[in-house]
Structure formats: structure tokens, C-alpha cells
Scaffold this motif. Structure first.
Motif, PDB file in Angstrom:
ATOM      1  N   ALA A  96      34.484  36.052  43.152  1.00  8.77           N
ATOM      2  CA  ALA A  96      34.618  36.349  41.728  1.00  8.77           C
ATOM      3  C   ALA A  96      33.979  37.471  41.441  1.00  8.77           C
ATOM      4  O   ALA A  96      33.027  37.904  40.305  1.00  8.77           O
ATOM      5  N   ALA A  97      33.782  38.708  42.314  1.00 10.03           N
ATOM      6  CA  ALA A  97      33.056  40.005  42.320  1.00 10.03           C
ATOM      7  C   ALA A  97      33.899  41.067  41.910  1.00 10.03           C
ATOM      8  O   ALA A  97      33.281  42.258  41.974  1.00 10.03           O
ATOM      9  N   GLY A  98      35.371  40.876  41.858  1.00 11.69           N
ATOM     10  CA  GLY A  98      35.922  42.111  41.408  1.00 11.69           C
ATOM     11  C   GLY A  98      35.793  42.657  40.053  1.00 11.69           C
ATOM     12  O   GLY A  98      34.995  42.124  39.247  1.00 11.69           O
ATOM     13  N   LEU A  99      36.278  43.858  39.989  1.00 10.21           N
ATOM     14  CA  LEU A  99      35.856  44.602  38.779  1.00 10.21           C
ATOM     15  C   LEU A  99      36.815  44.227  37.474  1.00 10.21           C
ATOM     16  O   LEU A  99      36.632  44.598  36.429  1.00 10.21           O
ATOM     17  N   GLY A 100      37.998  43.601  37.794  1.00 11.26           N
ATOM     18  CA  GLY A 100      38.988  43.373  36.807  1.00 11.26           C
ATOM     19  C   GLY A 100      39.387  44.228  36.046  1.00 11.26           C
ATOM     20  O   GLY A 100      39.459  44.104  34.678  1.00 11.26           O
ATOM     21  N   THR A 101      39.506  45.610  36.476  1.00 14.46           N
ATOM     22  CA  THR A 101      40.077  46.662  35.870  1.00 14.46           C
ATOM     23  C   THR A 101      41.343  46.497  35.016  1.00 14.46           C
ATOM     24  O   THR A 101      41.651  47.344  33.999  1.00 14.46           O
ATOM     25  N   ARG A 102      42.223  45.473  35.415  1.00 14.08           N
ATOM     26  CA  ARG A 102      43.765  45.386  35.001  1.00 14.08           C
ATOM     27  C   ARG A 102      43.423  44.880  33.405  1.00 14.08           C
ATOM     28  O   ARG A 102      44.334  44.795  32.780  1.00 14.08           O
ATOM     29  N   GLY A 128      44.177  37.732  36.510  1.00 10.97           N
ATOM     30  CA  GLY A 128      43.952  39.393  36.695  1.00 10.97           C
ATOM     31  C   GLY A 128      44.825  40.123  35.804  1.00 10.97           C
ATOM     32  O   GLY A 128      44.519  41.354  35.971  1.00 10.97           O
ATOM     33  N   GLU A 138      36.870  36.038  35.465  1.00 11.01           N
ATOM     34  CA  GLU A 138      36.913  34.351  35.812  1.00 11.01           C
ATOM     35  C   GLU A 138      36.434  33.611  34.688  1.00 11.01           C
ATOM     36  O   GLU A 138      36.739  32.446  34.787  1.00 11.01           O
ATOM     37  N   GLN A 185      27.800  39.993  45.816  1.00 15.72           N
ATOM     38  CA  GLN A 185      28.391  40.972  46.737  1.00 15.72           C
ATOM     39  C   GLN A 185      27.640  42.197  46.098  1.00 15.72           C
ATOM     40  O   GLN A 185      28.018  42.720  44.762  1.00 15.72           O
ATOM     41  N   ASP A 204      40.500  34.541  40.407  1.00 19.02           N
ATOM     42  CA  ASP A 204      41.361  34.779  39.144  1.00 19.02           C
ATOM     43  C   ASP A 204      42.618  34.139  39.114  1.00 19.02           C
ATOM     44  O   ASP A 204      43.802  34.312  38.447  1.00 19.02           O
ATOM     45  N   LYS A 259      33.500  46.133  47.510  1.00 16.66           N
ATOM     46  CA  LYS A 259      34.286  46.875  48.708  1.00 16.66           C
ATOM     47  C   LYS A 259      35.588  46.214  49.325  1.00 16.66           C
ATOM     48  O   LYS A 259      36.287  46.481  50.157  1.00 16.66           O
ATOM     49  N   ALA A 276      34.007  40.500  50.372  1.00 10.87           N
ATOM     50  CA  ALA A 276      33.470  39.751  49.801  1.00 10.87           C
ATOM     51  C   ALA A 276      33.221  38.271  50.479  1.00 10.87           C
ATOM     52  O   ALA A 276      32.278  37.670  50.394  1.00 10.87           O
ATOM     53  N   LEU A 323      38.091  42.225  49.060  1.00 13.87           N
ATOM     54  CA  LEU A 323      38.233  40.640  49.024  1.00 13.87           C
ATOM     55  C   LEU A 323      37.497  40.524  50.521  1.00 13.87           C
ATOM     56  O   LEU A 323      36.741  39.430  50.388  1.00 13.87           O
TER      57      LEU A 323
HETATM   58  P1  UTP Z   1      41.570  41.562  42.676  1.00 10.30           P
HETATM   59  O1  UTP Z   1      42.006  42.736  43.624  1.00 10.30           O
HETATM   60  O2  UTP Z   1      42.713  40.696  41.896  1.00 10.30           O
HETATM   61  O3  UTP Z   1      40.398  41.741  41.822  1.00 10.30           O
HETATM   62  O4  UTP Z   1      40.948  40.514  43.572  1.00 10.30           O
HETATM   63  P2  UTP Z   1      39.933  42.897  40.898  1.00 10.30           P
HETATM   64  O5  UTP Z   1      39.522  44.337  41.913  1.00 10.30           O
HETATM   65  O6  UTP Z   1      39.147  42.433  40.082  1.00 10.30           O
HETATM   66  O7  UTP Z   1      41.095  43.532  40.080  1.00 10.30           O
HETATM   67  P3  UTP Z   1      41.622  44.991  39.701  1.00 10.30           P
HETATM   68  O8  UTP Z   1      42.671  45.249  40.272  1.00 10.30           O
HETATM   69  O9  UTP Z   1      40.262  45.648  39.392  1.00 10.30           O
HETATM   70  O10 UTP Z   1      41.838  44.445  37.951  1.00 10.30           O
HETATM   71  C1  UTP Z   1      41.105  39.162  43.926  1.00 10.30           C
HETATM   72  C2  UTP Z   1      39.922  38.184  43.775  1.00 10.30           C
HETATM   73  O11 UTP Z   1      38.804  38.734  44.685  1.00 10.30           O
HETATM   74  C3  UTP Z   1      37.668  39.038  44.055  1.00 10.30           C
HETATM   75  C4  UTP Z   1      38.091  39.147  42.569  1.00 10.30           C
HETATM   76  O12 UTP Z   1      37.133  38.727  41.777  1.00 10.30           O
HETATM   77  C5  UTP Z   1      39.310  38.078  42.450  1.00 10.30           C
HETATM   78  O13 UTP Z   1      38.935  36.855  42.473  1.00 10.30           O
HETATM   79  N1  UTP Z   1      37.120  40.238  44.741  1.00 10.30           N
HETATM   80  C6  UTP Z   1      37.867  41.409  44.823  1.00 10.30           C
HETATM   81  C7  UTP Z   1      35.676  40.341  45.080  1.00 10.30           C
HETATM   82  O14 UTP Z   1      35.225  39.321  44.803  1.00 10.30           O
HETATM   83  N2  UTP Z   1      35.158  41.274  45.604  1.00 10.30           N
HETATM   84  C8  UTP Z   1      35.863  42.528  45.572  1.00 10.30           C
HETATM   85  O15 UTP Z   1      35.441  43.519  46.186  1.00 10.30           O
HETATM   86  C9  UTP Z   1      37.311  42.477  45.226  1.00 10.30           C
END
Ligand code: UTP
Length: 290
Positions: free
Chosen positions: A10-16, A256, A27, A103, A131, A107, A112, A109
Motif C-alpha cells: 500500500a505504498a504506491g503514490l496513487g497518481t491516477r 486505483g 487504500e 518502503q 487498491d 520503486k 515493495a 510493486l
Molecule cells: P499501482 O501501480 O496501482 O500503484 O500498484 P500506484 O503507483 O499507486 O498507481 P498510480 O499509477 O500512481 O496511480 C499496485 C499496488 O502496489 C502498491 C500500490 O500501493 C498498490 O496497492 N505499490 C506500488 C507499492 O506498494 N509500492 C510501489 O512502489 C508501487
């Protein structure tokens, strides 16, 4: 070996989903009245998981708070005899043994999942993407665990995606074994040309991995988008041992992206015991004006 551990990246940036996710983790986006990650933890628990590691990063403190006790709120609810809501709030902190690790750099998934090495040790474990919410009677994670018990191999939760969208996902080479169970022999992350597409089956939201994945991730180079892709490491695991695909039952919502969030809200609001009927009436009236 019985699978009792799960990892939720759950460490993604969620840019979308910006700007909603500028300060709030995606999340934690609610489906009616429950944050996505709570539904995911509940699915894991219903699948027999007892220990969960959530991979977070800076700014994801809200996730930790959500699974903690809240003395002030609990006192308020109990003093007003709001017993049902008091129990609902307290029970969240008792769902499972929940651990957190950060994380430190975003960098990808694969990177992570590598952070989970010392938590996992030498056991097979489940991964539930933070997500991807999957709603269904039969928990999706449990369906994958059943396939692991049957074959003793890593397992991928798979679904077919529309042809026009396959370049955004992974694409798998699969062969049906029986019912909704497949043997997977190859995969590619985000195929860019028609020739690269192996099938419209993609890994969506859940998998069971064996601990060999950590040694593979140690040398997995950045792939699509410059990120360390879990798919690239899983491809190597597939070549080493083979993996199983399960076209799982259940409705998957991608929290996401904006449309996925709205579909989840709308469909689950219609089923909600408290507001379902009123929301249905509202929706029917609204549809007449479209
Ligand atoms: P996504 O590629 O959908 O996450 O990764 P993101 O990078 O948040 O999306 P956008 O493109 O910027 O909107 C799928 C899962 O992997 C986690 C995300 O939190 C999500 O649950 N993830 C992704 C990590 O934990 N670390 C990362 O470096 C990348």
C-alpha cells in the motif's frame, strides 16, 4: 504448509486519483462506509490469514490509525450507549495481527514485496494488492490458497481484461487444467505490441508466492515504467517451477482509478442494508434525467 501470512502493498503514490490522494492513501478511500483496505484485511482473515504485513510509506499513517484502538472515540460511543457502533470500531483493531513496514523509496510493486522478506521467512504467503477490492461470498484469497494446497506451486489470481486495455496490465500464457484452474507458463508486464500479448488473461489483485521470490527480486532489474516489476520476478518463478492461475469468483473493483472507485461506491451502496433502498430510488430517478 498452511498459509497464515499475507502482505498488502500500500505504498504506491496513487497518481491516477490525485488530488484525493495527495495527503490520503488511496487504500483508505471508502466504499460507502468502509475503507478499501479494511475490506481487503477482512477478505484475508476470512481466508484463514492470521498475520498481515502492510507495506506503507510516508503519509500513510492513517492506515495505521485505522487498525489501532481509539480511546476517545470508544469512550464517546460507550457513554452514549451506541453499543453496535462501539463494537464495530473496536473489532477493527482485533481483526488480525497487523504489522507495518515502510518502503523507503517508491520503486515498484516488486520492490515493495521485497520489503516483506524478514516478515515472511521461509513460508508461502499471500499478496493482496492494497487498491484491489474483491467482493464475494467465497473470499478470493481463500480460493487461491485452495489451489496452492492442491498443487504446491505459486498461484496467480487471474481474469480476462478487454483487448484494448491489455497494454496496461500483465498478459499471461495459460493452459486450462480444469474448471477455473490454469497452468501458467509465461507472462509479460504491459505488452506494447500485439505480438507481445500472450492472452487476455492478466494477474489481477491477488497471488500466493513461495519464498524463492525474494532471491529472485534481489536481482530483478527495473522493467516497464522503470519500476521493479513483481511480474518480472514471477516470470522467473514460473520458468523455475511453473505457477497456477485461478480465474477467481468475485467482483473486483480497482480503487486505483476514478471509474473503478465510482463503480464500487455505486454497486455496493445498492446492496447496503442501511441505505440500499433509498439509494436505488435515488438512482432510478437520476437515471430518468440522463
Ligand atoms: P499501482 O501501480 O496501482 O500503484 O500498484 P500506484 O503507483 O499507486 O498507481 P498510480 O499509477 O500512481 O496511480 C499496485 C499496488 O502496489 C502498491 C500500490 O500501493 C498498490 O496497492 N505499490 C506500488 C507499492 O506498494 N509500492 C510501489 O512502489 C508501487
Amino acid at each position: 504448509m498452511k498459509i497464515t501470512k499475507a502482505v498488502i502493498p500500500a505504498a504506491g503514490l496513487g497518481t491516477r486519483v490525485l488530488p484525493a490522494t495527495k495527503a490520503m492513501p488511496k487504500e483508505m478511500l471508502p466504499i460507502v462506509d468502509k475503507p478499501a483496505i479494511q475490506l481487503i484485511v477482512e477478505e484475508a482473515v476470512r481466508s484463514g490469514i492470521t498475520d498481515i504485513l502492510i507495506i506503507t510509506n510516508r503519509g500513510k499513517g492513517l492506515i495505521e490509525d485505522h487498525f489501532d484502538r481509539t480511546p476517545e472515540l470508544e469512550h464517546n460511543l460507550s457513554s452514549k450507549n451506541k453499543t453496535e457502533m462501539y463494537n464495530t470500531v473496536v473489532d477493527i483493531s482485533k481483526l488480525a495481527n497487523i504489522y507495518f513496514i515502510r518502503q523507503k523509496e517508491t520503486k515498484g510493486l516488486g520492490h515493495a514485496i521485497r520489503c516483506a522478506k524478514s516478515f515472511v521467512g521461509n513460508e508461502p504467503f499471500a499478496v493482496l494488492y492494497g487498491d484491489d477490492v474483491i467482493i464475494g461470498e467465497n473470499p478470493a484469497c481463500g480460493q487461491l490458497i485452495k489451489a496452492y494446497d492442491e498443487y504446491g506451486l505459486g498461484v496467480l489470481g487471474i481474469k480476462e481484461v478487454p483487448e484494448n486495455d491489455i497494454h496496461k496490465y500483465s498478459s499471461l500464457k495459460v493452459q486450462n487444467l480444469h474448471d477455473n484452474i490454469f497452468k501458467c507458463t509465461d507472462m509479460i508486464e504491459k505488452p506494447q505490441t500485439k505480438e507481445e500479448v500472450l492472452s487476455l488473461y492478466s494477474i489481477l489483485g491477488r497471488c500466493i508466492l513461495t519464498p524463492e521470490i525474494f532471491d529472485i527480486l534481489d536481482h530483478t532489474a527495473p522493467g516497464a515504467g522503470g519500476e521493479i516489476q513483481l511480474t518480472d520476478a514471477m516470470r522467473e518463478l514460473t520458468k523455475l517451477r511453473g505457477m497456477i492461475g485461478v480465474d477467481y469468483e468475485g467482483t473486483r473493483y480497482d480503487m486505483g482509478n476514478k471509474l473503478g472507485i465510482m463503480k464500487a461506491q455505486c454497486e455496493q451502496a445498492l446492496k447496503h442494508p442501511e441505505i440500499g433502498n433509498d439509494f436505488k430510488k435515488y438512482l432510478i430517478d437520476l437515471a430518468k434525467t440522463l
